[in-house]
Design an enzyme around this catalytic site. Structure first.
Site, PDB file in Angstrom:
ATOM      1  N   HIS A   1      -3.360   0.584   3.071  1.00 13.99           N
ATOM      2  CA  HIS A   1      -1.925   0.897   3.184  1.00 13.99           C
ATOM      3  C   HIS A   1      -1.299  -0.011   4.243  1.00 13.99           C
ATOM      4  O   HIS A   1      -1.075   0.414   5.382  1.00 13.99           O
ATOM      5  CB  HIS A   1      -1.735   2.358   3.598  1.00 13.99           C
ATOM      6  CG  HIS A   1      -2.051   3.358   2.532  1.00 13.99           C
ATOM      7  ND1 HIS A   1      -1.098   3.853   1.675  1.00 13.99           N
ATOM      8  CD2 HIS A   1      -3.225   3.943   2.175  1.00 13.99           C
ATOM      9  CE1 HIS A   1      -1.664   4.716   0.842  1.00 13.99           C
ATOM     10  NE2 HIS A   1      -2.955   4.790   1.130  1.00 13.99           N
TER      11      HIS A   1
ATOM     12  N   GLU B   1       1.612  -0.819   4.670  1.00 14.59           N
ATOM     13  CA  GLU B   1       2.946  -0.370   5.100  1.00 14.59           C
ATOM     14  C   GLU B   1       2.917   0.356   6.433  1.00 14.59           C
ATOM     15  O   GLU B   1       3.922   0.397   7.155  1.00 14.59           O
ATOM     16  CB  GLU B   1       3.572   0.527   4.020  1.00 14.59           C
ATOM     17  CG  GLU B   1       2.963   1.910   3.847  1.00 14.59           C
ATOM     18  CD  GLU B   1       1.809   1.955   2.863  1.00 14.59           C
ATOM     19  OE1 GLU B   1       1.479   3.056   2.370  1.00 14.59           O
ATOM     20  OE2 GLU B   1       1.223   0.887   2.588  1.00 14.59           O
TER      21      GLU B   1
ATOM     22  N   CYS C   1      -3.255   1.445  -2.827  1.00 16.28           N
ATOM     23  CA  CYS C   1      -4.189   2.563  -2.924  1.00 16.28           C
ATOM     24  C   CYS C   1      -4.387   2.992  -4.380  1.00 16.28           C
ATOM     25  O   CYS C   1      -5.002   2.262  -5.149  1.00 16.28           O
ATOM     26  CB  CYS C   1      -3.722   3.714  -2.038  1.00 16.28           C
ATOM     27  SG  CYS C   1      -5.028   4.926  -1.681  1.00 16.28           S
TER      28      CYS C   1
END
Length: 609
Positions: free
Chosen positions: A603, A605, A474
């Site tokens: 993102h 994750e 990001c």
């Protein structure tokens, strides 16, 4: 399907009835209610039941989107763009399900819904009050969300992961198959839809501590809710603390007694008490809690400190938790899928094995703005842990505050510092750079605002020039573009419009469709598709050679497409774009120029498992 799944399917009798398991806590916050709630959901799933989850946060914010990470940890982004409490990340990781924004209830959402109805005249002139209107809205919300299937995350596991998941993966694959052309969660449109059988079990976590004034309406609503759905379909788990004083060494039950007395006085009598402690509960402690708290001894469970949280479901199951819950909810007690729990046990042991016997750790420097609270980057931590387990290498995270990597002239507050403060700042500067230079890899995560950005840019420049593996997420990608524009493409003073309105080279710009006046829920949020432009990218190879990926996003700013040709000519590769071809999603350097230099606007994750 296995016999276990058939037994669970039979339990969803005609008509279908959803059972509710509510987890609340006392004494103090931070006892691990989220992990316990996740563990209950996991164990029900292992028995073959369809499970969904709800987190109740009593704060007045509508969602977590506008909250500082220092206030409440990371903002967990969901497929539908919901900005939620980090516990929903635990639910998704433990239960391998996908949740939506409505699975996170806040006081702000409830009051907003009630006020909107009042403005529309839906209360027919009645005086709108906490009881019944607020409490009814809470109950309606829970009942509505509990009917929405929480389908498994769609992804293609590696052979090792598939073997570890055992029959759980097989059961999920039978109801949901992955596209051969995508990764990161399957089709974007399909992800926003809810399909599959309705949940048999809804696990609910009430945030905060019983007795807090903020949670009072939710406690009252849940008290009423047990009669609304039938007491035989409602179960309450109370999580409490059993401290063990160092001098005496005796486990003290008084905090739990008082906590249970409070929650019983509010009308939510616990069916199960889970006691957090540093050491396993003694039999005498369990008997004392049972006697004073009006629950059978078998319903008092210990949850002592363990080497990693993946042992918690197994710890609870070893004490007969599921037998207690199934009896309370009038459910048949099917045998747990032994393969699933055995695989989970092997995984929990593997975490310990890698940590203890995996050799020298891999040191990853996380250069961020919110390093003072590790929970600010919880999903990043979890994703790194997953990677370390896959590689059988122990992980050591080195936290580096990006402010401390900035030179004194880059610190806007430098002029107001005393001599002692300047000396301390210089010491942190030297120590931070020393820590960065000794790391095996550099990760620059997301964030907002100009504070510490120059430190992130400096860390990226170091990683690029010194051939240190780098991953940007990001804002980390935007900072990488800024660094490359300044130091390689020759765009002097290039910057982001977020940080500098007067920069001559706005290589990162505000997205035109985003509101400049409203902050909450106005970003580019949720799962978005990115198409790979080439077949030889590092990222595409890591995703298994797919043509596109679907990952979750949370940003207001993007790479300025006007500068893309100039940056590409200077050697920066934009290897993935959105479906319009105008938004840059992934950047890389050629492997001939750098061993691993990758950054993504998304993102990833949030979907790591």
């Amino acid at each position: 399907m296995s016999d276990t799944s058939n037994v669970a399917a039979d339990a969803a009798a005609k008509p279908h009835t959803t059972r509710y398991v509510v987890t609340n806590g006392g004494v103090l916050s931070g006892l691990g209610k989220g992990v316990i709630n996740s563990s209950v959901g996991l164990l029900f799933r292992a028995m073959g039941y369809n499970v969904t989850a709800i987190k109740i946060d009593p704060y007045l914010n509508v969602d977590a989107g506008t909250m500082s990470p220092f206030e409440h940890g990371e903002v967990f982004v969901l497929d539908d763009g919901g900005e939620a409490d980090l516990d929903l990340g635990n639910y998704e990781r433990f239960m391998d399900i996908r949740l939506g924004r409505d699975n996170n209830i806040t006081t702000g959402k409830i009051y907003k819904a009630v006020i909107e109805k009042e403005r529309q005249g839906k209360y027919l002139g009645k005086t709108v009050q906490v009881i019944p209107h607020i409490c009814n809205e809470i109950q309606d919300w829970i009942e509505r969300v509990a009917k929405v299937p929480a389908v498994p995350l769609r992804y293609r596991p590696t052979e090792e992961a598939a073997e570890a998941l055992g029959t759980c993966a097989a059961a999920d694959d039978s109801s949901s198959s992955s596209s051969s052309n995508s990764a990161g969660g399957g089709d974007s449109e399909q992800q926003t839809e809810s399909s599959g059988p309705p949940p048999d079990i809804c696990v609910i976590e009430l945030g905060g501590t019983v007795g807090d004034i903020e949670s009072s309406p939710f406690i009252e609503a849940l008290r009423q809710f047990q009669f609304r759905v039938g007491v035989e379909n409602f179960c309450s788990i109370h999580v409490s603390l059993v401290p063990q004083l160092g001098v005496v060494g005796e486990q003290k039950t008084k905090p739990t007694q008082h906590s249970v007395r409070t929650v019983r006085g509010l009308g939510l009598s616990p069916d199960v008490i889970v006691c957090r402690s540093s050491e396993p509960l003694t039999a005498d402690t369990k008997r004392k809690i049972s006697m004073h708290c009006h629950v059978p001894p078998a319903s008092v469970l210990g949850c002592h400190d363990v080497t990693n949280i993946f042992h918690v479901p197994l710890l609870l199951q070893s004490q007969g938790l599921m037998q207690v819950l199934c009896r309370r909810l009038s459910l048949p007690v099917p045998p747990l899928q032994d393969e699933c729990l055995a695989a989970w046990g092997r995984f929990a042991d593997h975490v310990d094995e890698v940590r203890e016997n995996g050799g020298p750790p891999v040191v990853i420097a996380i250069v961020g703005k919110y390093t003072g609270l590790a929970d600010s980057y919880l999903s990043v931590i979890k994703a790194l842990q997953h990677a370390s387990l896959q590689a059988n290498k122990p992980l050591q995270i080195r936290w580096i505050c990006s402010d401390d990597l900035q030179e004194e002239v880059q610190n806007p507050a430098a002029a107001t510092l005393t001599a002692a403060q300047k000396e301390q700042a210089h010491k942190l500067y030297v120590e931070s750079w020393k820590a960065l230079r000794s790391a095996d890899g550099v990760l620059v995560p997301g964030g907002f605002g100009d504070r510490g950005v120059e430190g992130k840019v400096a860390a990226i420049r170091y990683a690029r020039k010194q051939q240190v593996p780098f991953l940007g997420i990001c804002l980390g990608m935007q900072a990488a573009v800024i660094e490359y524009a300044r130091n390689v493409a020759g765009l002097k003073n290039a910057h982001s419009e977020e940080m500098s309105k007067d920069t001559p080279h706005k290589v990162v710009i505000f997205m035109p469709e985003i509101s400049r006046t409203h902050m909450g829920g106005t970003m580019r949020l949720g799962t978005r598709r990115s198409l790979f432009k080439c077949d030889d990218s590092i990222t595409g190879r890591l995703y298994g050679g797919v043509k596109y990926i679907d990952e979750r996003h949370r940003h207001r700013y993007e790479v300025n497409p006007e500068y893309v040709p100039q940056l590409e000519e200077a050697g920066l590769r934009f290897v993935a774009q959105d479906e319009t071809g105008k938004r840059m999603e992934v950047i890389e350097l050629k492997e001939d120029d750098h061993p691993f230099f990758v950054a993504t606007q998304a993102h990833p994750e949030f979907k790591s498992r």
